[in-house]
Design an enzyme around this catalytic site. Structure first.
Site, PDB file in Angstrom:
ATOM      1  N   GLN A 229      47.536  46.850  46.896  1.00 36.85           N
ATOM      2  CA  GLN A 229      46.430  47.204  46.903  1.00 36.85           C
ATOM      3  C   GLN A 229      45.477  46.500  48.108  1.00 36.85           C
ATOM      4  OE1 GLN A 229      42.674  46.000  44.172  1.00 36.85           O
ATOM      5  NE2 GLN A 229      42.314  47.808  44.096  1.00 36.85           N
ATOM      6  N   LEU A 241      40.261  35.172  50.533  1.00 39.63           N
ATOM      7  CA  LEU A 241      39.330  36.705  49.999  1.00 39.63           C
ATOM      8  C   LEU A 241      38.079  35.842  49.851  1.00 39.63           C
ATOM      9  CD1 LEU A 241      39.885  39.042  47.913  1.00 39.63           C
ATOM     10  CD2 LEU A 241      39.027  37.665  46.324  1.00 39.63           C
ATOM     11  N   ARG A 275      38.221  50.109  46.286  1.00 37.87           N
ATOM     12  CA  ARG A 275      38.971  49.024  47.251  1.00 37.87           C
ATOM     13  C   ARG A 275      39.596  49.907  47.956  1.00 37.87           C
ATOM     14  NH1 ARG A 275      40.156  44.007  43.791  1.00 37.87           N
ATOM     15  NH2 ARG A 275      38.298  43.591  43.811  1.00 37.87           N
ATOM     16  N   ARG A 375      43.561  50.033  41.832  1.00 33.30           N
ATOM     17  CA  ARG A 375      42.424  49.262  40.677  1.00 33.30           C
ATOM     18  C   ARG A 375      40.798  48.753  40.922  1.00 33.30           C
ATOM     19  NH1 ARG A 375      41.126  43.236  39.844  1.00 33.30           N
ATOM     20  NH2 ARG A 375      42.465  42.614  41.823  1.00 33.30           N
TER      21      ARG A 375
HETATM   22  C1  FAD Z   1      41.853  35.375  45.374  1.00 32.19           C
HETATM   23  C2  FAD Z   1      41.548  36.272  44.152  1.00 32.19           C
HETATM   24  C3  FAD Z   1      40.372  36.829  42.943  1.00 32.19           C
HETATM   25  C4  FAD Z   1      40.306  37.300  42.489  1.00 32.19           C
HETATM   26  N1  FAD Z   1      39.256  37.634  41.676  1.00 32.19           N
HETATM   27  C5  FAD Z   1      39.379  38.480  40.321  1.00 32.19           C
HETATM   28  C6  FAD Z   1      38.395  39.006  39.496  1.00 32.19           C
HETATM   29  O1  FAD Z   1      37.201  38.614  40.213  1.00 32.19           O
HETATM   30  N2  FAD Z   1      38.041  39.612  38.734  1.00 32.19           N
HETATM   31  C7  FAD Z   1      39.309  40.173  38.239  1.00 32.19           C
HETATM   32  O2  FAD Z   1      39.499  41.063  37.001  1.00 32.19           O
HETATM   33  N3  FAD Z   1      40.617  40.351  38.886  1.00 32.19           N
HETATM   34  C8  FAD Z   1      40.641  39.122  39.826  1.00 32.19           C
HETATM   35  N4  FAD Z   1      41.805  39.272  40.676  1.00 32.19           N
HETATM   36  C9  FAD Z   1      42.964  39.172  40.226  1.00 32.19           C
HETATM   37  C10 FAD Z   1      43.402  38.541  38.575  1.00 32.19           C
HETATM   38  O3  FAD Z   1      43.116  37.228  38.953  1.00 32.19           O
HETATM   39  C11 FAD Z   1      44.813  39.150  38.307  1.00 32.19           C
HETATM   40  O4  FAD Z   1      45.581  39.995  38.349  1.00 32.19           O
HETATM   41  C12 FAD Z   1      44.822  38.363  37.364  1.00 32.19           C
HETATM   42  O5  FAD Z   1      44.413  36.158  37.227  1.00 32.19           O
HETATM   43  C13 FAD Z   1      46.933  37.879  37.255  1.00 32.19           C
HETATM   44  O6  FAD Z   1      46.490  37.236  35.484  1.00 32.19           O
HETATM   45  P1  FAD Z   1      48.084  36.958  35.705  1.00 32.19           P
HETATM   46  O7  FAD Z   1      47.889  36.393  33.516  1.00 32.19           O
HETATM   47  O8  FAD Z   1      48.691  38.215  34.977  1.00 32.19           O
HETATM   48  O9  FAD Z   1      48.933  36.583  35.760  1.00 32.19           O
HETATM   49  P2  FAD Z   1      48.804  34.538  36.408  1.00 32.19           P
HETATM   50  O10 FAD Z   1      46.990  34.035  36.681  1.00 32.19           O
HETATM   51  O11 FAD Z   1      49.318  34.483  37.881  1.00 32.19           O
HETATM   52  O12 FAD Z   1      49.877  33.868  35.551  1.00 32.19           O
HETATM   53  C14 FAD Z   1      51.187  33.465  36.010  1.00 32.19           C
HETATM   54  C15 FAD Z   1      51.686  32.893  35.233  1.00 32.19           C
HETATM   55  O13 FAD Z   1      53.256  32.911  35.627  1.00 32.19           O
HETATM   56  C16 FAD Z   1      53.731  31.912  35.406  1.00 32.19           C
HETATM   57  N5  FAD Z   1      54.821  31.630  35.893  1.00 32.19           N
HETATM   58  C17 FAD Z   1      55.338  33.392  36.937  1.00 32.19           C
HETATM   59  N6  FAD Z   1      56.839  33.167  37.279  1.00 32.19           N
HETATM   60  C18 FAD Z   1      57.278  31.958  36.298  1.00 32.19           C
HETATM   61  C19 FAD Z   1      58.597  31.425  36.312  1.00 32.19           C
HETATM   62  N7  FAD Z   1      59.616  32.568  36.855  1.00 32.19           N
HETATM   63  N8  FAD Z   1      58.788  30.346  35.749  1.00 32.19           N
HETATM   64  C20 FAD Z   1      57.783  30.650  34.821  1.00 32.19           C
HETATM   65  N9  FAD Z   1      56.298  31.072  34.820  1.00 32.19           N
HETATM   66  C21 FAD Z   1      56.482  31.731  35.768  1.00 32.19           C
HETATM   67  C22 FAD Z   1      52.768  30.961  36.591  1.00 32.19           C
HETATM   68  O14 FAD Z   1      52.832  29.731  36.056  1.00 32.19           O
HETATM   69  C23 FAD Z   1      51.671  31.402  35.511  1.00 32.19           C
HETATM   70  O15 FAD Z   1      50.946  30.896  34.720  1.00 32.19           O
HETATM   71  C24 FAD Z   1      41.871  38.111  41.557  1.00 32.19           C
HETATM   72  C25 FAD Z   1      43.006  38.157  42.316  1.00 32.19           C
HETATM   73  C26 FAD Z   1      43.177  37.269  43.193  1.00 32.19           C
HETATM   74  C27 FAD Z   1      43.733  36.858  44.338  1.00 32.19           C
END
Ligand code: FAD
Length: 562
Positions: A229, A241, A275, A375
């Site tokens: 995306q 962003l 988007r 998305r």
């Molecule tokens: C600027 C921004 C704004 C956004 N705003 C929105 C919004 O308003 N609404 C919405 O729905 N979505 C939004 N998104 C998208 C959304 O935030 C993400 O898709 C979502 O938060 C991802 O969550 P997650 O738990 O999958 O991963 P993350 O929050 O990225 O967590 C990943 C975890 O994995 C750990 N990790 C990674 N690799 C390793 C490794 N090798 N060993 C150990 N630990 C590791 C990291 O330390 C972290 O704890 C936004 C994204 C961005 C970039």
């Protein structure tokens, strides 16, 4: 050796939600994160989270908008689950203490978001991810007897037994470089997306596709990797962003001639089309010479009453001032489409099970698939919570019925040798950072809003060459304490694997659907391409492509207009 019923890799919203639900089911849990959990990238989520919670809204309407937004590539059974469970997740968070916005009547208030037929985005100003992540982290601490937190531990490899079942992972303690086997009955990857494969990106430096590559390397199927995306409103240069919440509050998009161009591309929804549609419209304006000389168009947030901007969009007021020198309450800000999110990921079912036994995935690392080709804004936080919860519950239920696997501690020796080999590489060759920059710029040039065969082939050749260069790139730090150099070398390998699967998927899909816009294959082609592209690596470092059907429950594909 740490041994747990459920090992969770990643402590963003998906990982923390999975940990809580696994603990509620009675499992012992380990949660590992390469950064302190509240620094996980979920903290950056700004605009909000979707749910059809208002009495006049329905989950069916939310589900249809999501299916349409996905350009009919999303699996409708999974989308139905997500939209049905959404209201409960909002209430769960609210009851834990997330301070969602309240309207003038004291009820939970919503804002409009792109591609939605109702205002159903719940939010905390423009710091929604931050607010939720901190509240969930309190709950992790509260359950510390059941949930062991391994903060600043880096997972390098997933482990399998002789039958191919996942039995945990190898992790490195970043404080001293020690490697440990983490033994687990079930493992959940919640390690987030892969934004750093592109440059620029809205994603932070830690978002390097680790889990996607780790699962791919042990034979898990990835799905729809070509679906990347581009968010319509990012700052030129640094990719920061400007939340969709700004358009939700009423901001306009203008070209350099002052025209509100979205009227041409989406006459019913204007700036609040989905988007992919808005990003393509902007890129078309820029490519056809109606943008500004810096390759941008303008976002005019002065259409939103100043008081409201200062209250509901205060973070982007700061971003505009600090990173673009613009007071967004008084003048338009220049923006352009920028890489933001990966719809593809590790193929899972709606309980998070991957194609590797006892390995689960949830959140941005996974492809359930609820986002398909595109998305909808504010559906990702929802995805992390709904499928984080479901994965945690399923993984715990399975774990509680089986004995602990007995992985030998000597399994760290291969990883030890690989890390020693990186440390001992002779000087010379290219820098890790230079390879990473070339990768990001290549992806942003050839695998972006518009794509064609020639550019994609070129990108593939470059990625293959960068893989060779990365395999011999030397590092400077040969120590063991917080050695980020060696971690960067390992992460670069993950990013290159992920990049290759994106390019291979984009070469394969010869049509225009969602974020995959092939200018050499105009139009959506449901007859040939209403199917998922699965990619796996079996043995050799060569991606293998196969296909799987899209699940359609009640919404037949239609022409998609906004
Ligand atoms: C600027 C921004 C704004 C956004 N705003 C929105 C919004 O308003 N609404 C919405 O729905 N979505 C939004 N998104 C998208 C959304 O935030 C993400 O898709 C979502 O938060 C991802 O969550 P997650 O738990 O999958 O991963 P993350 O929050 O990225 O967590 C990943 C975890 O994995 C750990 N990790 C990674 N690799 C390793 C490794 N090798 N060993 C150990 N630990 C590791 C990291 O330390 C972290 O704890 C936004 C994204 C961005 C970039």
């Amino acid at each position: 050796m740490p041994s747990h019923d459920v090992l969770i890799i990643g402590a963003g919203l998906a990982g923390q939600r999975a940990a809580l639900s696994a603990a509620e089911a009675g499992a012992s849990v380990a949660i590992v994160s390469k950064v302190h959990p509240v620094r996980s990238h979920s903290v950056a989520a700004a605009g909000g989270i979707n749910a059809a919670l208002n009495p006049e809204d329905t989950w069916e309407s939310h589900a249809f908008d999501t299916v349409k937004g996905s350009d009919y590539l999303g699996d409708q059974d999974a989308i139905e689950i997500m939209c049905r469970e959404a209201p409960d997740q909002i209430l769960y968070l609210e009851h834990l203490g997330v301070t969602f916005h309240r309207n003038e009547t004291g009820h939970l208030g919503t804002r409009a978001f792109g591609g939605a037929s109702a205002a159903r985005t719940y939010y905390v100003a423009d710091i929604t991810g931050h607010a939720i992540l901190h509240v969930l982290y309190e709950q992790l601490m509260k359950r510390s007897e059941q949930i062991d937190r391994y903060e600043e531990w880096f997972t390098t490899d997933l482990l399998q037994d002789d039958e191919g079942r996942c039995t945990g992972a190898i992790c490195r303690d970043l404080r001293n470089g020690a490697l440990e086997v983490f033994n687990a009955k079930t493992t959940i990857l919640a390690s987030g997306g892969a934004g750093q494969v592109y440059k620029p990106t809205t994603n932070g430096l830690i978002v390097t596709g680790d889990g996607i590559a780790q699962a791919y390397r042990i034979g898990a199927k990835l799905m729809d990797m070509e679906m990347v995306q581009y968010h319509p409103t990012t700052l030129a240069g640094n990719g920061l962003l400007i939340t969709e919440g700004a358009r939700g509050e009423g901001a306009w998009l203008l070209n350099a001639e002052g025209d509100r161009f979205m009227e041409t591309y989406a006459p019913n929804k204007f700036e609040l089309a989905s988007r992919d549609v808005v990003s393509r419209a902007e890129q078309t304006e820029i490519n056809e010479g109606r943008g500004f000389p810096d390759g941008t168009v303008a976002l005019d947030i002065t259409k939103v009453p100043r008081r409201r901007t200062l209250e509901a969009l205060r973070e982007i007021v700061n971003i505009g001032r600090d990173f673009a020198g613009v007071d967004i309450t008084r003048e338009p800000i220049h923006i352009r489409p920028g890489m933001h999110y990966i719809m593809g990921g590790i193929k899972t079912d709606s309980d998070g099970e991957t194609t590797i036994s006892h390995l689960y995935a949830a959140g941005e690392v996974a492809c359930v698939s609820v986002h398909g080709g595109n998305r909808l804004g504010a559906n990702s936080l929802l995805d992390t919570l709904v499928f984080g919860r479901r994965s945690g519950a399923h993984a715990a239920a399975r774990a509680l019925q089986m004995p602990m696997p007995s992985t030998n501690a000597s399994r760290v020796s291969d990883t030890e040798k690989q890390i020693a080999a990186i440390m001992n590489r002779p000087e010379g060759g290219r820098r890790i950072g230079a390879i990473k920059n070339e990768l990001g710029e290549t992806m942003n040039e050839y695998v972006a809003v518009f794509r064609d065969e020639e550019g994609l082939q070129k990108a593939h050749e470059i990625v293959r060459r960068l893989k060779e260069e990365a395999a011999v790139a030397a590092i400077d730090d040969r120590g063991s304490v917080f050695n980020q150099d060696v971690i960067a070398a390992i992460e670069l390998g993950y990013m290159l694997d992920v990049a290759e699967t994106i390019v291979v998927g984009a070469l394969e899909r010869r049509e225009c659907r969602g974020a995959q816009w092939r200018i050499d294959y105009p139009g959506r082609n449901d007859e040939e391409w209403l199917k998922h592209i699965d990619i796996s690596m079996n043995g050799a470092d060569v991606p293998q492509v196969s296909f799987s059907p899209v699940t359609i429950t009640r919404w037949q594909p239609e022409e998609r207009t906004y």
